[in-house]
Design a protein around this motif. Structure first.
Motif, PDB file in Angstrom:
ATOM      1  N   CYS A 288       0.738  -1.058  -0.073  1.00 20.27           N
ATOM      2  CA  CYS A 288       0.112  -0.043  -0.084  1.00 20.27           C
ATOM      3  C   CYS A 288       0.801   1.216   0.182  1.00 20.27           C
ATOM      4  CB  CYS A 288      -1.087   0.016   1.293  1.00 20.27           C
ATOM      5  SG  CYS A 288       0.060   0.109   2.701  1.00 20.27           S
ATOM      6  N   GLN A 289       0.346   2.406  -0.530  1.00 23.73           N
ATOM      7  CA  GLN A 289       0.843   3.608  -0.568  1.00 23.73           C
ATOM      8  C   GLN A 289      -0.242   4.455  -0.054  1.00 23.73           C
ATOM      9  OE1 GLN A 289       2.855   4.555  -4.208  1.00 23.73           O
ATOM     10  NE2 GLN A 289       4.333   3.093  -4.031  1.00 23.73           N
ATOM     11  N   GLY A 290      -0.402   4.924   1.271  1.00 27.18           N
ATOM     12  CA  GLY A 290      -1.560   5.731   1.535  1.00 27.18           C
ATOM     13  C   GLY A 290      -2.838   4.792   1.631  1.00 27.18           C
ATOM     14  N   SER A 291      -3.004   3.695   1.215  1.00 31.91           N
ATOM     15  CA  SER A 291      -4.315   2.865   1.232  1.00 31.91           C
ATOM     16  C   SER A 291      -4.376   1.930   2.411  1.00 31.91           C
ATOM     17  CB  SER A 291      -4.482   2.297  -0.111  1.00 31.91           C
ATOM     18  OG  SER A 291      -5.580   1.251  -0.049  1.00 31.91           O
ATOM     19  N   LYS A 292      -5.589   2.082   3.186  1.00 30.21           N
ATOM     20  CA  LYS A 292      -5.878   1.342   4.205  1.00 30.21           C
ATOM     21  C   LYS A 292      -6.055  -0.184   3.788  1.00 30.21           C
ATOM     22  CE  LYS A 292      -5.330   5.092   6.880  1.00 30.21           C
ATOM     23  NZ  LYS A 292      -4.086   5.306   7.706  1.00 30.21           N
ATOM     24  N   LEU A 293      -6.180  -1.053   4.743  1.00 28.17           N
ATOM     25  CA  LEU A 293      -6.411  -2.382   4.572  1.00 28.17           C
ATOM     26  C   LEU A 293      -7.380  -2.964   5.010  1.00 28.17           C
ATOM     27  CD1 LEU A 293      -5.698  -5.144   3.071  1.00 28.17           C
ATOM     28  CD2 LEU A 293      -3.981  -5.739   5.033  1.00 28.17           C
ATOM     29  N   LEU A 294      -7.470  -3.096   6.556  1.00 27.87           N
ATOM     30  CA  LEU A 294      -8.692  -3.487   7.435  1.00 27.87           C
ATOM     31  C   LEU A 294      -9.372  -2.771   8.241  1.00 27.87           C
ATOM     32  CD1 LEU A 294      -7.047  -7.042   8.492  1.00 27.87           C
ATOM     33  CD2 LEU A 294      -8.380  -6.521   6.274  1.00 27.87           C
ATOM     34  N   ALA A 295      -8.935  -1.559   8.121  1.00 28.89           N
ATOM     35  CA  ALA A 295      -9.131  -0.583   9.146  1.00 28.89           C
ATOM     36  C   ALA A 295     -10.917  -0.216   8.864  1.00 28.89           C
ATOM     37  CB  ALA A 295      -8.355   0.729   9.017  1.00 28.89           C
ATOM     38  N   TYR A 296     -11.353   0.166   9.999  1.00 31.91           N
ATOM     39  CA  TYR A 296     -13.055   0.202  10.192  1.00 31.91           C
ATOM     40  C   TYR A 296     -13.186   1.731   9.591  1.00 31.91           C
ATOM     41  CZ  TYR A 296     -17.570   0.145  11.813  1.00 31.91           C
ATOM     42  OH  TYR A 296     -19.088  -0.069  11.841  1.00 31.91           O
TER      43      TYR A 296
ATOM     44  N   THR B 131       2.856   1.963  16.333  1.00 34.72           N
ATOM     45  CA  THR B 131       2.107   1.361  17.525  1.00 34.72           C
ATOM     46  C   THR B 131       0.436   1.513  17.754  1.00 34.72           C
ATOM     47  OG1 THR B 131       4.191   2.075  18.571  1.00 34.72           O
ATOM     48  CG2 THR B 131       2.455   1.408  19.950  1.00 34.72           C
ATOM     49  N   GLY B 132      -0.031   0.560  18.163  1.00 36.05           N
ATOM     50  CA  GLY B 132      -1.387   0.641  18.672  1.00 36.05           C
ATOM     51  C   GLY B 132      -2.336   0.186  17.363  1.00 36.05           C
ATOM     52  N   THR B 133      -1.751   0.041  16.134  1.00 28.84           N
ATOM     53  CA  THR B 133      -2.505  -0.498  14.954  1.00 28.84           C
ATOM     54  C   THR B 133      -2.305  -2.152  14.827  1.00 28.84           C
ATOM     55  OG1 THR B 133      -0.443   0.012  13.459  1.00 28.84           O
ATOM     56  CG2 THR B 133      -2.104   1.802  13.871  1.00 28.84           C
ATOM     57  N   LYS B 134      -3.144  -2.736  13.943  1.00 31.70           N
ATOM     58  CA  LYS B 134      -3.302  -4.112  13.641  1.00 31.70           C
ATOM     59  C   LYS B 134      -2.548  -4.459  12.433  1.00 31.70           C
ATOM     60  CE  LYS B 134      -5.012  -5.261  17.519  1.00 31.70           C
ATOM     61  NZ  LYS B 134      -4.260  -6.032  18.514  1.00 31.70           N
ATOM     62  N   CYS B 135      -2.457  -3.519  11.433  1.00 33.28           N
ATOM     63  CA  CYS B 135      -1.612  -3.657  10.224  1.00 33.28           C
ATOM     64  C   CYS B 135      -0.914  -2.541   9.833  1.00 33.28           C
ATOM     65  CB  CYS B 135      -2.756  -3.770   9.212  1.00 33.28           C
ATOM     66  SG  CYS B 135      -4.066  -5.295   9.300  1.00 33.28           S
ATOM     67  N   ASN B 136       0.214  -2.648   9.097  1.00 34.50           N
ATOM     68  CA  ASN B 136       1.152  -1.906   8.698  1.00 34.50           C
ATOM     69  C   ASN B 136       0.486  -0.668   7.838  1.00 34.50           C
ATOM     70  OD1 ASN B 136       3.344  -2.718  10.182  1.00 34.50           O
ATOM     71  ND2 ASN B 136       3.941  -4.299   8.349  1.00 34.50           N
ATOM     72  N   CYS B 137      -0.457  -1.217   6.945  1.00 33.05           N
ATOM     73  CA  CYS B 137      -1.303  -0.383   6.075  1.00 33.05           C
ATOM     74  C   CYS B 137      -2.342   0.282   6.633  1.00 33.05           C
ATOM     75  CB  CYS B 137      -1.846  -1.120   4.788  1.00 33.05           C
ATOM     76  SG  CYS B 137      -0.250  -1.800   3.773  1.00 33.05           S
ATOM     77  N   ASP B 138      -2.617   0.050   7.909  1.00 30.71           N
ATOM     78  CA  ASP B 138      -3.724   0.893   8.555  1.00 30.71           C
ATOM     79  C   ASP B 138      -3.227   1.737   9.307  1.00 30.71           C
ATOM     80  OD1 ASP B 138      -5.535  -0.868   7.411  1.00 30.71           O
ATOM     81  OD2 ASP B 138      -5.804  -2.158   9.096  1.00 30.71           O
ATOM     82  N   GLY B 139      -1.762   1.955   9.719  1.00 26.03           N
ATOM     83  CA  GLY B 139      -1.362   3.225  10.426  1.00 26.03           C
ATOM     84  C   GLY B 139      -1.257   4.564   9.607  1.00 26.03           C
ATOM     85  N   PRO B 140      -1.278   5.707  10.260  1.00 24.58           N
ATOM     86  CA  PRO B 140      -1.005   6.883   9.254  1.00 24.58           C
ATOM     87  C   PRO B 140       0.100   6.917   8.598  1.00 24.58           C
ATOM     88  CG  PRO B 140      -0.401   7.186  11.615  1.00 24.58           C
ATOM     89  CD  PRO B 140      -0.782   5.716  11.505  1.00 24.58           C
ATOM     90  N   SER B 141      -0.053   7.116   6.979  1.00 29.00           N
ATOM     91  CA  SER B 141       1.174   6.920   6.269  1.00 29.00           C
ATOM     92  C   SER B 141       0.914   8.023   4.974  1.00 29.00           C
ATOM     93  CB  SER B 141       1.366   5.700   5.535  1.00 29.00           C
ATOM     94  OG  SER B 141       0.301   5.158   4.828  1.00 29.00           O
ATOM     95  N   SER B 142       1.680   8.456   4.378  1.00 27.03           N
ATOM     96  CA  SER B 142       1.609   9.108   3.250  1.00 27.03           C
ATOM     97  C   SER B 142       1.776   8.554   2.062  1.00 27.03           C
ATOM     98  CB  SER B 142       2.692  10.325   3.156  1.00 27.03           C
ATOM     99  OG  SER B 142       4.008   9.548   2.962  1.00 27.03           O
ATOM    100  N   VAL B 143       1.322   9.212   0.904  1.00 27.41           N
ATOM    101  CA  VAL B 143       1.241   8.392  -0.463  1.00 27.41           C
ATOM    102  C   VAL B 143       2.615   8.046  -1.082  1.00 27.41           C
ATOM    103  CG1 VAL B 143      -0.952   9.053  -1.148  1.00 27.41           C
ATOM    104  CG2 VAL B 143       1.161  10.680  -1.680  1.00 27.41           C
ATOM    105  N   ASP B 144       3.491   8.435  -0.410  1.00 27.46           N
ATOM    106  CA  ASP B 144       5.141   8.255  -0.743  1.00 27.46           C
ATOM    107  C   ASP B 144       5.523   6.916   0.094  1.00 27.46           C
ATOM    108  OD1 ASP B 144       4.967  10.476  -2.335  1.00 27.46           O
ATOM    109  OD2 ASP B 144       5.634  11.886  -0.770  1.00 27.46           O
TER     110      ASP B 144
END
Length: 361
Positions: free
Chosen positions: A252-260, A303-316
């Motif tokens: 992922c690049q800025g895209s969430k995976l399982l987040a609610y 920290t506190g997230t269940k997936c790497n792609c569900d954390g705060p991240s930029s498109v880069d």
């Protein structure tokens, strides 16, 4: 006096000329010697290279012949097994036919007085039929595996094929239920690590990773993998195997995976099992744990997230969540639903084939 001086000069000149000639002769001899040495060195090098090349070709030819003979030996074993089994079945069918058909050539001699019918003089007719094929297969005196007798060229899994001595990886045909109604199907057998692993390939294997083209809505992107066997055939394989797994990966690049997603009150992505059960988890995490592998091991980037792609991240930023789904009751995966890949966000999906190993006793 002048004449003597000239004679001396001529003698000196002759001497110099003779010395120069000798020097030139020495240079030529040295040059020729060096040239001959170089020729010999080059000749020996070329000869060594040719010998090495011939040796390599000889070794490769020897290996190729060994592999060819090995494969031919295996094929001969299969052909002999087919022939022997066909002969046994023909003999059994002939025995059944002989037992069921009365002998019409037996005649009663007219000169012989027919004795009074009594229990002692009645002809003995056996009421026991010849054993059927199924009875012979279950007989304790038969030591061959059932798979060999009923379907000579079919085995339940690659593990059984490996135990029979076929240790070459490649495409094989298996019949996971043998006595059932399911048809045999093609699989890839990986013969390594002292076992045969059965691999059911995904039709889109060469296209992986797939670009996720969904919008911001949860589950807007749907991927339904193509399997050559039916789900009934694959379920039979899973049931007879000791363990099964299927690899899945999300880049992922800025895209969430399982987040609610609060707006739609749904998780952004989920899986669907072979029995159409919704699964909120990813590879490497327990079924319906709402987590990826890093969430189970507490190793996510944020920290506190269940997936790497569900954390705060930029498109880069390029993040990855990957792992194996090992719950046999949900395999193989029937569909994958993903979302949150609109605009500048990017995501890529990889789904591997179904892998099964061992025998479930």
């Amino acid at each position: 006096m002048l004449l003597i001086f000239k004679s001396v000069l001529l003698l000196v000149a002759a001497t110099l000329i003779e010395g120069k000639g000798k020097v030139n002769v020495n240079i030529i001899e040295i040059s020729n010697t060096q040239r001959n040495i170089m020729r010999n060195m080059i000749g020996r090098y070329n000869s060594s290279s040719l010998n090495a090349s011939n040796l390599i070709q000889s070794k490769l030819a020897s290996v190729e012949n060994t592999v060819t003979l090995h494969r031919q030996h295996k094929m001969d074993q299969i052909q002999k097994l087919i022939k022997d089994t066909a002969t046994e079945i023909e003999a059994i069918d002939h025995q059944e036919t002989s037992t069921q058909t009365p002998d019409m050539n037996i005649k009663t001699s007219p000169d012989v007085t027919t004795p009074t019918k009594s229990k002692a003089t009645e002809p003995i007719v056996s009421t026991t039929r010849a054993p059927s094929t199924s009875q012979i297969m279950t007989s304790p005196t038969i030591t061959r595996p059932v798979a060999r007798f009923q379907n000579p060229i079919y085995f339940r899994s690659c593990q059984e094929i490996y135990k029979e001595g076929f240790d070459i990886s490649g495409m094989y045909i298996i019949d996971a239920d043998l006595e059932g109604e399911l048809e045999p199907f093609f699989v890839y057998c990986s013969m390594s690590y002292e076992q045969g692993v059965t691999l059911v390939l995904v039709g889109e294997e060469l296209e992986m990773p797939l670009t996720v083209n969904g919008d911001s809505r949860p589950g807007s992107y749907v991927y339904e993998p193509t399997y050559e066997p039916t789900f009934q055939q694959m379920t039979a394989l899973v049931n007879i195997s000791n363990s099964c797994q299927q690899y899945i990966q999300y880049n992922c690049q800025g895209s969430k995976l399982l987040a609610y997603n609060q707006r739609y009150r749904k998780h952004r992505g989920w899986l669907v099992s072979r029995d159409d059960e919704v699964l909120i988890n990813w590879g490497g995490a327990p079924t319906n744990s709402k987590s990826c592998e890093c969430g189970v091991t507490d190793a996510c980037i944020t920290t506190g997230t269940k997936c790497n792609c569900d954390g705060p991240s930029s498109v880069d930023a390029d993040q990855t969540d990957a792992g194996y789904i090992t719950d046999k009751s949900v395999l193989p995966i029937k569909r994958v639903y993903l979302g949150d890949a609109a605009g500048s966000k990017q995501a890529f999906l990889t789904l591997g084939g179904l892998e099964c190993a061992g025998r479930n006793n």
